[in-house]
Design a protein around this motif. Structure first.
Motif, PDB file in Angstrom:
ATOM      1  N   ASN A  65      35.786  49.041  38.462  1.00  0.00           N
ATOM      2  CA  ASN A  65      36.617  50.238  38.280  1.00  0.00           C
ATOM      3  C   ASN A  65      36.933  50.555  36.816  1.00  0.00           C
ATOM      4  O   ASN A  65      37.843  51.328  36.542  1.00  0.00           O
ATOM      5  N   MET A  66      36.173  50.004  35.882  1.00  0.00           N
ATOM      6  CA  MET A  66      36.401  50.302  34.470  1.00  0.00           C
ATOM      7  C   MET A  66      35.128  50.860  33.848  1.00  0.00           C
ATOM      8  O   MET A  66      34.052  50.281  33.996  1.00  0.00           O
ATOM      9  N   THR A  67      35.266  51.972  33.158  1.00  0.00           N
ATOM     10  CA  THR A  67      34.106  52.535  32.475  1.00  0.00           C
ATOM     11  C   THR A  67      33.821  51.759  31.196  1.00  0.00           C
ATOM     12  O   THR A  67      34.718  51.124  30.619  1.00  0.00           O
ATOM     13  N   LEU A  68      32.600  51.832  30.748  1.00  0.00           N
ATOM     14  CA  LEU A  68      32.207  51.204  29.497  1.00  0.00           C
ATOM     15  C   LEU A  68      33.011  51.784  28.338  1.00  0.00           C
ATOM     16  O   LEU A  68      33.515  51.050  27.484  1.00  0.00           O
ATOM     17  N   ALA A  69      33.154  53.095  28.293  1.00  0.00           N
ATOM     18  CA  ALA A  69      33.902  53.747  27.216  1.00  0.00           C
ATOM     19  C   ALA A  69      35.343  53.262  27.172  1.00  0.00           C
ATOM     20  O   ALA A  69      35.887  52.993  26.090  1.00  0.00           O
TER      21      ALA A  69
END
Length: 148
Positions: A65-69
């Protein structure tokens, strides 16, 4: 299916502002440890963190649930603040490169990240960065990539 399973590995590379040598030798291991701790607190698995006096490499396994950005923004902001708390005028560059890594290659990329000092006796950061982008098939303009 009631569970989510992911194996999202990324090799992330970014430099200090203007690629200046602003990470002192004696502080480098503490900075990498700080980044690892911050990653763990965010639920990111820091497989490897390393670099030299002017750039960092991280091999990260992101949670679903975490984006790379978002991950890189938090890691860069927290580590930049920590460096400032050590009495240094410090900033990371604005951008980054992030390359996906197959689980079967995690071991070799981990070794690469952890051996940056040795690796950079043969090749400077700019050469390494351009080579990584080219090998990954990322379109870029070499003449402009390091422009201010």
């Amino acid at each position: 299916m009631s569970h989510t399973y992911t194996a999202s590995y990324f090799h992330c590379i970014f430099s200090t502002k203007d690629r200046k040598n602003t990470i002192p030798d004696d502080l480098r291991p503490r900075l990498w440890a700080y980044i690892e701790g911050t990653a763990k607190n965010l639920g990111i698995i820091p497989v490897a963190v390393g670099g030299t006096s002017n750039h960092a490499h991280m091999l990260l396994r992101l949670k679903a649930n975490m984006t790379l950005a978002e991950a890189l923004q938090k890691l860069k902001a927290n580590s930049s603040r920590w460096m400032s708390e050590q009495g240094l005028s410090f900033e990371w560059q604005k951008g980054y490169a992030a390359l996906s890594v197959s689980p079967s290659l995690v071991g070799s990329v981990r070794t690469y990240v952890l051996n940056q000092e040795e690796h950079h006796r043969k090749r400077n950061f700019e050469e390494e960065y351009l080579t990584l982008l080219t090998k990954a098939g990322i379109q870029h303009e070499p003449a402009r990539i390091f422009a201010a």
